[in-house]
Design a protein around this motif. Sequence first.
Motif, PDB file in Angstrom:
ATOM      1  N   THR A  93      55.448  99.780  64.660  1.00 31.73           N
ATOM      2  CA  THR A  93      56.139  98.829  65.528  1.00 31.73           C
ATOM      3  C   THR A  93      56.630  99.500  66.805  1.00 31.73           C
ATOM      4  OG1 THR A  93      56.842  97.534  63.612  1.00 31.73           O
ATOM      5  CG2 THR A  93      58.022  97.155  65.669  1.00 31.73           C
ATOM      6  N   ALA A 140      52.686  94.603  66.854  1.00 29.81           N
ATOM      7  CA  ALA A 140      54.122  94.619  66.567  1.00 29.81           C
ATOM      8  C   ALA A 140      54.501  93.441  65.671  1.00 29.81           C
ATOM      9  CB  ALA A 140      54.925  94.592  67.862  1.00 29.81           C
ATOM     10  N   LEU A 144      56.024  94.022  62.001  1.00 35.67           N
ATOM     11  CA  LEU A 144      57.346  93.487  61.643  1.00 35.67           C
ATOM     12  C   LEU A 144      57.246  92.507  60.485  1.00 35.67           C
ATOM     13  CD1 LEU A 144      58.986  92.962  65.145  1.00 35.67           C
ATOM     14  CD2 LEU A 144      59.707  94.556  63.364  1.00 35.67           C
TER      15      LEU A 144
END
Length: 154
Positions: A93, A140, A144
Amino acid sequence: MRNKIDQTLEYVLSLLLGLMVLNVLWQVASRYLLNDPSAFTDELSRYLLIWVGLLGAAYASGKGMHVAIELLERALSEKQKRFQKLTIQVIITVFSILVLTVGGTRLVLISFELGQTSSAMQLPLGYVYLSLPLSGLLIAYYSLSDFIHLLKKN
């Protein structure tokens, strides 16, 4: 939401790959059949490959198909494996946000400000570079999402 993004990525990647195949076929046909090679096809295939590569990396990341070394994981306990997976998601991330998204966005903005264009197609290079922040945001998001899933799992 994740399934919708997956489906959209599958569609876009298929479309880009199809365009790349048609473009290369036209390049070969114009060179060998017409004896007049097309000026833009080499450049276009390069840019399509960049988009396919970066969006494909995001898609692979979302499907968990990225390269992994599992030697260490085999020697860890379940609690250590979970911690390792969470740590890896954090690293992915941070990398995708800082390098791909922030760095890619800066590259896009700079290339538009400088008015950089490709030589054959006169395409603003900022559009080519947009693949960096877009793939960074997707990676990302997937990372996540996986992190949250891992936290809820136990």
